[in-house]
Design an enzyme around this catalytic site. Structure first.
Site, mmCIF file in Angstrom:
data_model
loop_
_atom_site.group_PDB
_atom_site.id
_atom_site.type_symbol
_atom_site.label_atom_id
_atom_site.label_comp_id
_atom_site.label_asym_id
_atom_site.label_seq_id
_atom_site.Cartn_x
_atom_site.Cartn_y
_atom_site.Cartn_z
ATOM 1 N N HIS A 76 0.907 -1.190 0.062
ATOM 2 C CA HIS A 76 0.221 -0.038 -0.010
ATOM 3 C C HIS A 76 0.902 1.173 -0.056
ATOM 4 O O HIS A 76 2.001 1.186 0.577
ATOM 5 C CB HIS A 76 -0.898 0.022 1.110
ATOM 6 C CG HIS A 76 -0.193 -0.055 2.397
ATOM 7 N ND1 HIS A 76 -0.014 1.170 3.212
ATOM 8 C CD2 HIS A 76 -0.048 -1.074 3.387
ATOM 9 C CE1 HIS A 76 0.488 0.507 4.306
ATOM 10 N NE2 HIS A 76 0.383 -0.610 4.527
ATOM 11 N N ASP A 78 -0.374 4.096 1.120
ATOM 12 C CA ASP A 78 -0.833 5.248 1.957
ATOM 13 C C ASP A 78 -0.138 4.928 3.410
ATOM 14 O O ASP A 78 0.326 3.982 3.724
ATOM 15 C CB ASP A 78 -2.175 5.454 2.230
ATOM 16 C CG ASP A 78 -3.000 4.128 2.569
ATOM 17 O OD1 ASP A 78 -2.600 2.837 2.095
ATOM 18 O OD2 ASP A 78 -3.766 4.005 3.457
ATOM 19 N N ASP A 108 6.302 0.677 7.282
ATOM 20 C CA ASP A 108 4.893 0.206 6.708
ATOM 21 C C ASP A 108 4.520 1.313 5.709
ATOM 22 O O ASP A 108 3.815 2.170 6.015
ATOM 23 C CB ASP A 108 4.082 0.354 8.208
ATOM 24 C CG ASP A 108 2.669 -0.067 7.863
ATOM 25 O OD1 ASP A 108 2.414 -0.800 6.665
ATOM 26 O OD2 ASP A 108 1.967 0.219 8.774
ATOM 27 N N GLU A 140 -5.204 1.426 2.472
ATOM 28 C CA GLU A 140 -5.166 0.151 2.854
ATOM 29 C C GLU A 140 -5.382 0.595 4.758
ATOM 30 O O GLU A 140 -6.097 -0.178 5.088
ATOM 31 C CB GLU A 140 -3.769 -0.431 3.022
ATOM 32 C CG GLU A 140 -3.573 -1.668 3.483
ATOM 33 C CD GLU A 140 -3.075 -1.830 4.828
ATOM 34 O OE1 GLU A 140 -3.341 -3.006 5.348
ATOM 35 O OE2 GLU A 140 -2.746 -0.855 5.309
ATOM 36 N N GLU A 141 -4.526 1.807 5.064
ATOM 37 C CA GLU A 141 -4.762 1.966 6.323
ATOM 38 C C GLU A 141 -6.132 2.405 7.162
ATOM 39 O O GLU A 141 -6.227 2.221 8.255
ATOM 40 C CB GLU A 141 -3.480 3.097 6.749
ATOM 41 C CG GLU A 141 -2.314 2.931 6.557
ATOM 42 C CD GLU A 141 -1.610 1.689 7.494
ATOM 43 O OE1 GLU A 141 -2.429 1.238 8.391
ATOM 44 O OE2 GLU A 141 -0.342 1.625 7.602
HETATM 45 ZN ZN LIG Z 1 0.914 -1.521 6.372
#
Ligand SMILES: [Zn+2]
Length: 389
Positions: A76, A78, A108, A140-141
């Site tokens: 991802h 974001d 991340d 995603e987050e």
């Molecule tokens: Zn992640």
């Protein structure tokens, strides 16, 4: 035409982190930059957008798409917000210190994507017999809401990817399972009245508290049926009510109450079944009582996020390949949700394996160790070896 741009993985991490792609913002600057970079290397990108066209996923294929059997490297774009966090340096400018790269998204999970992008010229230089696909998602987050558009757009038939590696930070361990995560907001609408005349009103807070108690009972029931050996902590489906608001004054029967709640399912637990039990309580028991007083009393539940669990699959090609490339004998389970379950639900075997540690994610002074970048690059180079065989 100018020479195609070339980056080391670390340079690419710096470049990607510099795009402020906090989920609430557009990620289009990053996506367009990546699409241009790939175009410079002769690779076309397919973009899929959200409804407002302010965010996009990117999908690209290196090597012979028509040969089939390809592997998706997926991540991802974001990142979580930095507001209110005490950072020692600008979160969107990577700082290298003591063998670590600091910046929002380093762990991340922009480093995984950065490694893949930096290695594109190497992938291109190999005579790949199976394609390597890149998948970059948005949102995603905030509940894995973006990648569904990309999955729906994946090629069918022979060119359909064979498996996907989700590069969330696992310190390069191979994770074959995670829980599902389902988030809801339930709004109860009752009838206002003076608090001295309860027979004339429908108390939305009382009604909401009954639903909450029902959810709490489901939580107790799940806790009483743990799945030992699942590897999860805790080894059962968990529930939470995280926010509640309603009412206006002590002497007014409240018309409005809303609460936000979630459950995190063990792989194999059907989220629909849990949701149906709540609905049955509401429709079968609660609402008929409320409607005796006020015919328009209502309970409405909206889905805020649904992230299916990653179900471990015996001899999954994704697990086998990830173990082969990492040399890992064991698999782990992870406590966080990922996009893996969505790929799996679309029939594409998925595994979670990426550089960096989730311990550093979402925190101030997020970092990734340089040796993790090297480990991630080594993994992807071995993938290219495999794809060229
Ligand atoms: Zn992640």
């Amino acid at each position: 035409m100018s020479e195609p741009a070339v980056f080391t993985p670390v340079e690419m991490v710096r470049r990607l982190v510099a795009f402020d792609t906090v989920s609430a913002r557009s990620n289009l600057d990053l996506i367009r930059w990546v699409a241009d970079y790939l175009a410079g290397h002769g690779i076309a990108a397919r973009l899929t957008y959200d409804e407002a066209r302010t965010k996009a996923n990117l999908f690209a294929t290196i090597g012979p798409a028509e040969a089939g059997g390809g592997v998706i490297l997926s991540g991802h774009t974001d990142v979580v917000p930095v507001t209110g966090q005490a950072w020692d340096s600008d979160p969107f400018t990577v700082v290298e210190r003591d063998g670590k790269l600091y910046g929002r998204g380093t762990a991340d999970m922009k480093s995984f994507l950065a490694i893949a992008l930096a290695l594109v010229p190497e992938f291109r230089a190999r005579a790949l017999k199976r394609p390597i696909h890149l998948a970059l998602s948005f949102d995603e987050e905030v509940g894995c809401n973006g990648v569904g558009h990309l999955i729906a757009d994946l090629p069918e038939g022979r060119a359909r990817p064979r498996l996907v590696v989700i590069g969330e930070p696992t310190l390069m361990a191979v994770a074959n399972a995670h829980k599902g995560s389902f988030v809801f907001r339930t709004t109860v609408t009752g009838l206002e009245a003076h608090s001295s005349a309860p027979q004339r009103g429908v108390n939305a807070i009382f009604a909401a508290s009954e639903i909450i108690q029902f959810i709490a009972a489901l939580a107790s029931e799940a806790r009483a049926e743990p799945l030992p050996g699942s590897g999860f902590v805790p080894p059962y489906t968990s529930f939470n009510v995280g926010m509640i608001e309603g009412g206006t004054a002590a002497n007014i029967i409240p018309r409005h109450c809303a609460f936000t709640w979630e459950f995190r399912t063990l792989p194999g637990v059907e989220p629909e079944a849990l949701r149906r039990r709540v609905d049955r309580f509401v429709e079968g028991e609660l609402l008929p009582r409320l409607r005796q007083v006020h015919a328009e009393a209502s309970v409405a539940t909206e889905v805020l996020a649904q992230v299916p669990s990653l179900v471990p699959e015996e001899r999954s090609p994704a697990e086998e390949l990830a173990r082969q490339l990492t040399g890992a004998n064991d698999t782990i389970v992870v406590a966080f949700g990922t996009e893996a379950g969505l790929f799996q639900a679309a029939g594409i075997p998925a595994i979670v394996c990426g550089p960096g540690s989730i311990d550093q994610a979402h925190k101030p002074n997020e970092f990734i160790a340089l040796e993790q970048i090297e480990a991630g690059a080594a993994f992807q180079r071995r993938l290219a070896d495999w794809a060229a065989r």
